[in-house]
Write an enzyme that holds these catalytic residues in place. Structure first.
Site, short mmCIF file in Angstrom:
data_model
loop_
_atom_site.label_atom_id
_atom_site.label_comp_id
_atom_site.label_asym_id
_atom_site.label_seq_id
_atom_site.Cartn_x
_atom_site.Cartn_y
_atom_site.Cartn_z
N TRP A 55 0.87 -1.14 -0.12
CA TRP A 55 -0.04 -0.10 -0.16
C TRP A 55 0.77 1.26 -0.08
CZ3 TRP A 55 -5.14 0.02 3.13
CH2 TRP A 55 -6.15 -0.82 2.57
N ASP A 119 -4.71 -1.45 6.98
CA ASP A 119 -4.90 -2.82 6.19
C ASP A 119 -4.46 -3.89 7.39
OD1 ASP A 119 -5.49 -4.88 4.33
OD2 ASP A 119 -3.50 -4.72 3.43
N LYS A 159 -9.43 -2.08 6.89
CA LYS A 159 -9.82 -3.64 6.53
C LYS A 159 -10.81 -4.10 7.48
CE LYS A 159 -6.83 -7.05 6.42
NZ LYS A 159 -5.85 -7.71 5.60
#
Ligand code: SAM
Length: 301
Positions: A55, A119, A159
């Site tokens: 990312w 995430d 997430k």
């Protein structure tokens, strides 16, 4: 991401290696951005739970190479060490610790972030309820840090796993953001409960001054915001029919793109086609075992 037969089974995994991404997760952020234009006008970004760093790679390429913003700042935080990425400041730290927030603020020179993403995934224990609880706590910790650093109007992406009480989280988030969407990128396996909450337009709660304090639990932290407690519905200061919220569900990514649940066959000799990893793991859990084996300390009983 290693060198394995996954190259054949999972085309996102293979494509990540071909394009130089450290993990296939890069496509999730790219597809979320395609749908929600998350990087537009963004200068200061925090990437939480960032290792191995795909990312952060996406963010670095977007802000420095595509948008040519020389003064952009990206801070990436993970418990694991990360191999450096151009323009990215990496912090090996725990996102749940108040000192981590202090360090990020120092790097930003006291300025707020435009975008925070997470995430995060904890190590699974295999005990389903415990895993679900730890994951929920990690999301709350990411949100906690976000409320202390995000500018009004900024965006937060994290997430989630669509478990039993996820509608409660949507409801809490809707108190803090103009729009809360549950997004499923095409590169995230359809068979998994994984999805991403995309929270747009941060609206800080009036009269609430979020401060991180090691002595406070995440529930206590959010009590001041009056958005309800994650563990106890009785504490929700909401009319009964508003306790839970169904967030809009959006599938993102090109429908004609490869299917992340499908197995593909490569038509030439696969062995020749196996690609090297983009980045060797910095601190893999098997490292200690390998060292012990090399020293002859690993004996079979
Ligand atoms: N987005 C990353 C990428 O694209 O390369 C992948 C992230 S990986 C799925 C999840 C990460 O969460 C792991 O590297 C783990 O170390 C990190 N993590 C879990 N709990 C954490 C915590 N409390 N503080 C910081 N990082 C954490």
């Amino acid at each position: 991401m290693g060198k394995s037969s996954k190259d054949k089974r999972d085309l996102y995994y293979r494509r990540a290696k071909e394009e130089g991404w450290r993990a296939r997760s890069a496509f999730k952020l790219l597809q979320l951005n395609e749908q929600f234009q998350l990087f537009k006008g963004v200068k200061r970004v925090v990437d939480l739970c960032a290792a191995p760093g795909s990312w952060s790679q996406v963010l670095s390429r977007e802000l420095f190479e595509n948008q040519k913003q020389e003064d952009a700042k990206i801070v990436s935080v993970d418990l694991q060490p990360m191999t450096p990425i151009d323009g990215v400041t990496t912090l090996q730290a725990d996102i749940t610790h108040p000192k981590t927030l202090q360090k990020i603020l120092e790097i930003f020179g006291g300025e707020p972030a435009d975008f925070v993403c997470s995430d995060g995934a904890p190590d699974v224990t295999g005990l389903h309820d415990l895993d679900e609880y730890i994951q929920a706590q990690l999301i709350l910790s990411a949100l906690q840090l976000t409320t202390c650093i995000l500018k009004p109007g900024g965006a937060f992406v994290a997430k989630i796993f669509r478990g039993r009480d996820i509608d409660l989280l949507y409801s809490q988030l809707s108190y803090l953001f103009e729009r809360v969407i549950c997004a499923k990128p095409r590169s995230s396996r359809g068979t998994s409960l994984e999805a991403f909450i995309v929270c747009l337009g941060y609206k800080p709660r009036e009269g609430w001054n979020p401060t991180l304090d090691l002595t406070k639990s995440t529930e206590e932290f959010f009590e001041g915001a009056n958005i309800g407690r994650s563990d106890n519905l009785e504490h929700l200061d909401l009319p009964e029919d508003e306790e839970r919220l169904i967030a809009k569900f959006v599938a993102c990514g090109d429908l004609n793109d490869v299917d992340s649940d499908a197995t593909y066959t490569l038509d030439t000799n696969f062995k020749k086609l196996a690609l090297d990893p983009v980045q060797m793991p910095t601190a893999p859990p098997y490292k200690k075992a390998l060292e012990m084996k090399r020293r002859g300390d690993l004996v079979r009983r």
